[in-house]
Design a protein around this motif. Structure first.
Motif, short mmCIF file in Angstrom:
data_model
loop_
_atom_site.label_atom_id
_atom_site.label_comp_id
_atom_site.label_asym_id
_atom_site.label_seq_id
_atom_site.Cartn_x
_atom_site.Cartn_y
_atom_site.Cartn_z
N GLU A 96 15.99 1.76 -14.55
CA GLU A 96 15.35 0.71 -13.75
C GLU A 96 14.75 -0.35 -14.68
N PRO A 97 15.61 -1.14 -15.33
CA PRO A 97 15.08 -2.11 -16.30
C PRO A 97 14.28 -3.22 -15.63
N THR A 98 13.21 -3.61 -16.30
CA THR A 98 12.37 -4.70 -15.82
C THR A 98 12.18 -5.70 -16.95
N VAL A 99 12.29 -6.97 -16.61
CA VAL A 99 12.06 -8.05 -17.57
C VAL A 99 10.82 -8.80 -17.13
N VAL A 100 9.87 -8.97 -18.06
CA VAL A 100 8.70 -9.81 -17.82
C VAL A 100 9.04 -11.17 -18.41
N LEU A 101 9.18 -12.16 -17.54
CA LEU A 101 9.58 -13.50 -17.96
C LEU A 101 8.35 -14.38 -18.10
N GLN A 102 8.12 -14.86 -19.30
CA GLN A 102 7.07 -15.83 -19.58
C GLN A 102 7.77 -17.12 -19.95
N MET A 103 7.78 -18.05 -18.99
CA MET A 103 8.50 -19.30 -19.16
C MET A 103 7.52 -20.45 -19.05
N ASP A 104 7.58 -21.37 -20.00
CA ASP A 104 6.68 -22.51 -20.01
C ASP A 104 6.81 -23.30 -18.71
N LYS A 105 5.67 -23.69 -18.15
CA LYS A 105 5.66 -24.37 -16.85
C LYS A 105 6.29 -25.76 -16.89
N ASP A 106 6.46 -26.33 -18.07
CA ASP A 106 7.03 -27.67 -18.18
C ASP A 106 8.56 -27.67 -18.24
N LEU A 107 9.17 -26.49 -18.24
CA LEU A 107 10.63 -26.43 -18.23
C LEU A 107 11.16 -26.72 -16.83
N SER A 108 12.42 -27.05 -16.76
CA SER A 108 13.02 -27.41 -15.48
C SER A 108 13.39 -26.17 -14.66
N ILE A 109 13.60 -26.41 -13.39
CA ILE A 109 14.07 -25.35 -12.51
C ILE A 109 15.41 -24.83 -13.02
N GLN A 110 16.26 -25.71 -13.53
CA GLN A 110 17.56 -25.28 -14.04
C GLN A 110 17.39 -24.32 -15.21
N ASP A 111 16.41 -24.57 -16.08
CA ASP A 111 16.14 -23.64 -17.18
C ASP A 111 15.81 -22.25 -16.63
N ALA A 112 14.98 -22.21 -15.59
CA ALA A 112 14.60 -20.94 -14.97
C ALA A 112 15.81 -20.26 -14.34
N VAL A 113 16.61 -21.04 -13.63
CA VAL A 113 17.78 -20.48 -12.97
C VAL A 113 18.76 -19.91 -13.99
N ASP A 114 18.96 -20.61 -15.09
CA ASP A 114 19.88 -20.13 -16.14
C ASP A 114 19.47 -18.75 -16.64
N VAL A 115 18.16 -18.55 -16.84
CA VAL A 115 17.66 -17.26 -17.31
C VAL A 115 17.74 -16.21 -16.20
N MET A 116 17.38 -16.60 -14.98
CA MET A 116 17.40 -15.65 -13.87
C MET A 116 18.81 -15.17 -13.54
N ILE A 117 19.81 -16.00 -13.75
CA ILE A 117 21.20 -15.59 -13.55
C ILE A 117 21.55 -14.44 -14.49
N ILE A 118 21.12 -14.55 -15.74
CA ILE A 118 21.38 -13.50 -16.72
C ILE A 118 20.65 -12.21 -16.32
N ILE A 119 19.39 -12.34 -15.95
CA ILE A 119 18.60 -11.17 -15.57
C ILE A 119 19.23 -10.48 -14.35
N ASP A 120 19.66 -11.27 -13.37
CA ASP A 120 20.29 -10.72 -12.18
C ASP A 120 21.63 -10.06 -12.52
N LYS A 121 22.40 -10.69 -13.37
CA LYS A 121 23.71 -10.15 -13.77
C LYS A 121 23.56 -8.77 -14.41
N LEU A 122 22.44 -8.59 -15.14
CA LEU A 122 22.18 -7.30 -15.81
C LEU A 122 21.48 -6.31 -14.88
N LYS A 123 21.27 -6.72 -13.61
CA LYS A 123 20.65 -5.87 -12.59
C LYS A 123 19.25 -5.39 -13.00
N CYS A 124 18.49 -6.34 -13.53
CA CYS A 124 17.10 -6.06 -13.93
C CYS A 124 16.15 -6.54 -12.84
#
Length: 102
Positions: free
Chosen positions: A62-90
């Protein structure tokens, strides 16, 4: 949530909530405002993010990722990372800083 990592990330604010209980050690992923990526404090190029994260979670049912992402980044930056996390089923926990109850 307090991270032992020393990467400076300007987190978005949130109202206090119940802390996430996780008996297994989560993997910390930090993204700075200039798009530098760190897994457990070690720098990782975005092109190697998925493979590096996959090796960190290997063997964890049951892998868990704690994502600390700077608030000034774009939504696309967040989505790019979340796609990877989702793909790995975390599971993902988005780290924020307290907003002093406001």
């Amino acid at each position: 949530m307090v991270s032992p990592n020393a990467i400076k990330v300007n987190l978005p604010s949130s109202k206090p909530n119940t802390p996430v209980e996780n008996k297994k050690k989560p993997v910390h992923l930090d993204v700075t405002n200039n798009r530098n990526y760190f897994i457990e404090g070690s720098p990782v190029d975005f092109s190697a993010l998925e493979s590096t994260l996959a090796s960190k979670i290997a063997g964890n049912a049951e892998p868990t990722v704690v994502l600390q992402m700077d608030k000034d980044l774009s939504i696309q930056d967040a989505v790019d990372v979340m796609i990877i996390i989702d793909k790995l089923k975390c599971k993902m926990v988005w780290a924020t800083k307290p907003s002093n109850g406001q």
